[in-house]
Design a protein around this motif. Structure first.
Motif, mmCIF file in Angstrom:
data_model
loop_
_atom_site.group_PDB
_atom_site.id
_atom_site.type_symbol
_atom_site.label_atom_id
_atom_site.label_comp_id
_atom_site.label_asym_id
_atom_site.label_seq_id
_atom_site.Cartn_x
_atom_site.Cartn_y
_atom_site.Cartn_z
ATOM 1 N N PRO A 43 0.842 -1.215 0.000
ATOM 2 C CA PRO A 43 0.000 0.000 0.000
ATOM 3 C C PRO A 43 0.864 1.246 0.000
ATOM 4 O O PRO A 43 2.026 1.219 0.411
ATOM 5 C CB PRO A 43 -0.794 -0.126 1.307
ATOM 6 N N SER A 44 0.296 2.358 -0.441
ATOM 7 C CA SER A 44 1.027 3.631 -0.493
ATOM 8 C C SER A 44 1.209 4.174 0.924
ATOM 9 O O SER A 44 0.260 4.664 1.538
ATOM 10 C CB SER A 44 0.259 4.645 -1.349
ATOM 11 N N ILE A 45 2.438 4.043 1.446
ATOM 12 C CA ILE A 45 2.712 4.517 2.811
ATOM 13 C C ILE A 45 2.530 6.031 2.931
ATOM 14 O O ILE A 45 1.925 6.502 3.897
ATOM 15 C CB ILE A 45 4.133 4.094 3.250
ATOM 16 N N PRO A 46 3.026 6.836 1.963
ATOM 17 C CA PRO A 46 2.803 8.294 2.071
ATOM 18 C C PRO A 46 1.315 8.655 2.109
ATOM 19 O O PRO A 46 0.900 9.489 2.913
ATOM 20 C CB PRO A 46 3.476 8.843 0.809
ATOM 21 N N LEU A 47 0.528 8.010 1.234
ATOM 22 C CA LEU A 47 -0.909 8.308 1.202
ATOM 23 C C LEU A 47 -1.576 7.882 2.504
ATOM 24 O O LEU A 47 -2.428 8.599 3.055
ATOM 25 C CB LEU A 47 -1.556 7.580 0.019
ATOM 26 N N LEU A 48 -1.166 6.715 3.024
ATOM 27 C CA LEU A 48 -1.727 6.236 4.286
ATOM 28 C C LEU A 48 -1.355 7.175 5.429
ATOM 29 O O LEU A 48 -2.193 7.491 6.290
ATOM 30 C CB LEU A 48 -1.210 4.816 4.570
ATOM 31 N N THR A 49 -0.108 7.628 5.433
ATOM 32 C CA THR A 49 0.354 8.545 6.484
ATOM 33 C C THR A 49 -0.432 9.851 6.449
ATOM 34 O O THR A 49 -0.880 10.360 7.488
ATOM 35 C CB THR A 49 1.849 8.837 6.319
ATOM 36 N N ILE A 50 -0.600 10.403 5.243
ATOM 37 C CA ILE A 50 -1.358 11.658 5.100
ATOM 38 C C ILE A 50 -2.794 11.474 5.560
ATOM 39 O O ILE A 50 -3.354 12.330 6.265
ATOM 40 C CB ILE A 50 -1.314 12.143 3.631
ATOM 41 N N ALA A 51 -3.395 10.328 5.183
ATOM 42 C CA ALA A 51 -4.785 10.071 5.566
ATOM 43 C C ALA A 51 -4.929 9.988 7.072
ATOM 44 O O ALA A 51 -5.866 10.561 7.649
ATOM 45 C CB ALA A 51 -5.268 8.774 4.915
ATOM 46 N N VAL A 52 -4.002 9.277 7.727
ATOM 47 C CA VAL A 52 -4.070 9.140 9.191
ATOM 48 C C VAL A 52 -3.830 10.491 9.866
ATOM 49 O O VAL A 52 -4.526 10.850 10.824
ATOM 50 C CB VAL A 52 -3.044 8.094 9.670
ATOM 51 N N ILE A 53 -2.842 11.245 9.360
ATOM 52 C CA ILE A 53 -2.541 12.559 9.955
ATOM 53 C C ILE A 53 -3.751 13.487 9.833
ATOM 54 O O ILE A 53 -4.127 14.173 10.795
ATOM 55 C CB ILE A 53 -1.305 13.185 9.284
ATOM 56 N N MET A 54 -4.379 13.505 8.651
ATOM 57 C CA MET A 54 -5.546 14.365 8.448
ATOM 58 C C MET A 54 -6.713 13.928 9.326
ATOM 59 O O MET A 54 -7.449 14.765 9.862
ATOM 60 C CB MET A 54 -5.963 14.359 6.975
ATOM 61 N N SER A 55 -6.844 12.616 9.487
ATOM 62 C CA SER A 55 -7.908 12.112 10.352
ATOM 63 C C SER A 55 -7.657 12.511 11.802
ATOM 64 O O SER A 55 -8.576 12.938 12.513
ATOM 65 C CB SER A 55 -7.992 10.589 10.220
ATOM 66 N N MET A 56 -6.393 12.387 12.238
ATOM 67 C CA MET A 56 -6.020 12.792 13.597
ATOM 68 C C MET A 56 -6.206 14.302 13.789
ATOM 69 O O MET A 56 -6.715 14.755 14.823
ATOM 70 C CB MET A 56 -4.551 12.432 13.872
ATOM 71 N N ALA A 57 -5.816 15.064 12.754
ATOM 72 C CA ALA A 57 -5.955 16.518 12.835
ATOM 73 C C ALA A 57 -7.414 16.910 12.961
ATOM 74 O O ALA A 57 -7.768 17.807 13.746
ATOM 75 C CB ALA A 57 -5.329 17.164 11.596
ATOM 76 N N SER A 58 -8.255 16.213 12.203
ATOM 77 C CA SER A 58 -9.693 16.482 12.279
ATOM 78 C C SER A 58 -10.223 16.207 13.681
ATOM 79 O O SER A 58 -11.035 16.972 14.217
ATOM 80 C CB SER A 58 -10.430 15.625 11.249
ATOM 81 N N THR A 59 -9.749 15.132 14.279
ATOM 82 C CA THR A 59 -10.184 14.786 15.636
ATOM 83 C C THR A 59 -9.689 15.806 16.652
ATOM 84 O O THR A 59 -10.429 16.220 17.550
ATOM 85 C CB THR A 59 -9.656 13.388 16.013
#
Length: 612
Positions: A43-59
């Motif tokens: 899987p795309s690690i950069p894309l996964l990292t960005i998705a998790v960071i954005m999700s955390m930021a939203s929280t």
């Protein structure tokens, strides 16, 4: 032919997964089995990292909102209300919404790519699994592994993983802020949660068991559907609609029962969750109201407490769902690994076949299905010379078709060898060895598609119209094809159901002619045809057999009387060999077979010719 490099890569990846999954197979750290499977999909690690960071930021942004609300409530008046405050809160909501939406999209994209990679690997694996795998596994179950189980993996990644991580962050962050604001009220509020857990945890376990049973029952139902619908003509001709309806109805009722169990648990979980929330609200509002009246707590802080309570309670259901889905995913992962772990055919190693004009020699060959299965073939020995016809006859169930399967290397002999020239057939690469063979069976399998597609099936080269017409003429198929409205583009239907048995047989012969095999195997190629079709097909087979090493399985001895040698096989053993006339003289059962057939056919003239 499948790309060798891709197959080699598939082999290495599968081996890597198996090695990494060994501890999980022993019941240790099953989550590693899942992680190793996901890692190998790259899987795309950069894309996964960005998705998790954005999700955390939203929280995290969501954790700030109650504090803004607290300040707004505590200092609320029309005079103090400013556009900057309203704009700030509005801006936070917009940022949170955008970040959450992008995170959800990216995680779904990652999940879809992972499931696509899993299905690609499974599909490649399924195509190189040996025939023995399909002997022991139902088609419907295999389809369920490809569709349902990979879907479960995707669901965990795309839908539940982000909820789990953001839920944990939301709960931990909310509790920290609440302890900072008022640790006494926070302690009182958290005291209610263990009481709720006493009821919710057992219900969660029960839901997992139900979900697992529902998965297995769905796979069984898929198997029944595949089996019945693929053989619908057999069902109808056997008047078995009622029987199959009963079988399917039992599966439907079983799924219904699982659905009811699931509904009952959900009917208990939802009210309990509502009860917990209301109880917490009552505690907070009651106890918090007392503290507000005493001046220990402001009205804004009480409102913030209620908002943080929501941010604690709501993620709990997400976390519970995640663990339930994770357990389902572990089960699905184990079933996927079971397929990837299965020993496959080796399409890579071995040398190419450089000569086709060599004899096939079978030396003391024995074979039985399964480790403890009874022997189907026992101590067979014979030699098939190049450019000759070897016929194999005898009672049904003697192992004749199994011998053909061994020649094509669908199975490995229990003992003995098969050599081509001086080399064992196992020394040749599998694609190279099978390219020598043309196979025409009694069933003449066709795939859904046009006549042209079926005639050219398996050929990597382009087939010209002239080649197609020549093969059709030699197979005596050109006449009936030309009479069809769409000619060679006519759709044959699933398994060729729109054509007659004789027509299917002639297309199969034309396909073999286009393949130009060096070794031809005919398995009861005319036994299911009427006398008129048989005459035409026999002529087509003569064209096909010319200049090739041919092995023929036949019950009708009239079709093999001119064979160079005839092998009489009884119960997996060769009890006689020779020409037709030699066996008439030396083999009592062969003579009995010949006599019975000639009497049944009332062929007086042929009887004289055959028995003279």
């Amino acid at each position: 032919m499948m790309d060798t490099a891709k197959l080699n890569e598939s082999n290495l990846v599968s081996e890597k997964i198996v090695k990494q999954a060994a501890p999980a197979a022993a019941g240790k750290a099953k989550w590693r089995l899942f992680l190793s499977l996901i890692r190998n999909t790259k899987p795309s690690i950069p894309l996964l990292t960005i998705a998790v960071i954005m999700s955390m930021a939203s929280t995290l942004v969501g954790l700030v909102i109650p504090l803004f609300t607290k300040n707004l409530v505590d200092g609320f008046s029309l005079n103090n209300l400013s556009w900057s405050q309203i704009g700030g809160i509005g801006g936070i909501f917009i940022v949170q919404t955008i970040a959450s939406g992008l995170s959800i999209y990216m995680l779904n994209r990652i999940g879809q790519k992972i499931v696509a990679a899993l299905r690609d690997r499974l599909w490649r694996k399924l195509l190189v699994l040996p025939v023995s795998y399909y002997d022991n596994h139902r088609t419907g179950e295999t389809i369920s592994r490809m569709t349902n189980d990979t879907g479960v993996v995707k669901s965990l990644i795309a839908e539940h993983t982000t909820g789990f991580f953001t839920g944990v962050v939301s709960i931990i962050g909310s509790i920290i802020v609440l302890f900072y604001m008022d640790w006494k009220m926070t302690a009182v509020m958290l005291g209610v949660i263990p009481v709720a857990a006493l009821f919710l945890v057992p219900l969660g376990r029960q839901m997992f068991k139900i979900s697992k049973g529902l998965q297995e029952e769905t796979a069984s139902f898929t198997t029944v559907l595949t089996q019945v619908l693929s053989e619908i003509r057999l069902v109808k001709s056997s008047n078995a609609e009622a029987r199959e309806y009963g079988s399917g109805n039992e599966r439907i009722k079983s799924l219904f029962r699982f659905g009811l169990k699931e509904a009952k648990v959900q009917a208990m979980i939802a009210p309990l969750m509502f009860f917990v929330i209301m109880m917490l609200l009552v505690v907070i509002v009651g106890y918090g109201g007392m503290r507000v009246s005493s001046g220990a707590l402001s009205a804004g802080e009480l409102v913030a407490f209620i908002l943080y309570l929501i941010q604690i309670v709501m993620p709990m259901s997400q976390i519970t769902t995640f663990f339930t889905q994770f357990q389902k995913t572990i089960g699905a992962t184990e079933r996927i690994i079971e397929i990837l772990d299965y020993e496959e055919e080796d399409h890579v190693t071995g040398k190419p076949v450089d000569r086709a004009d060599l004899p096939i020699t079978v030396n003391h060959l024995s074979f039985g299905y399964g480790a403890d299965g009874d022997k189907v073939l026992s101590n067979l020995s014979f030699r098939a010379e190049p450019d000759s016809v070897t016929a194999i006859v005898g009672p049904s169930g003697g192992g004749k078709t199994t011998l053909f399967s061994l020649l094509e290397r669908y199975y490995k002999p229990t003992s003995g060898t098969i050599t081509f020239g001086s080399d064992s057939i196992d020394s040749f690469s599998l694609p190279s060895w099978r390219s020598l063979f043309g196979y025409v069976s009694q069933e003449s399998p066709l795939i859904a598609g046009s006549i042209r597609v079926n005639m050219c099936y398996g050929l990597e080269r382009e087939v010209s119209s002239e080649e197609l017409l020549k093969a059709a003429k030699m197979a005596y198929a050109d006449l009936f094809i030309s009479e069809l409205p769409e000619g060679y583009e006519t759709e044959v239907g699933e398994r060729g159901v729109k054509l007659s048995g004789g027509q299917r047989q002639r297309i199969a012969i034309a396909r073999a002619l286009l393949r130009d095999p060096k070794i031809l195997m005919l398995d009861e190629a005319t036994s299911s045809l009427d006398s008129k079709s048989e005459v035409v097909v026999q002529e087509a087979l003569k064209n096909l057999m010319a200049g090739r090493t041919t092995l023929v399985i036949a019950h009708r001895l009239s079709t093999v009387v001119d064979a160079d040698q005839i092998l009489f096989v009884e119960k997996g053993t060769i009890t006689g060999s020779g020409t037709h006339f030699e066996l008439l003289e030396s083999h009592e059962l062969y003579r009995e077979f010949a006599t019975q057939q000639l009497r049944l056919n009332n062929a007086g003239a042929n009887e004289t010719a055959l028995l003279s």
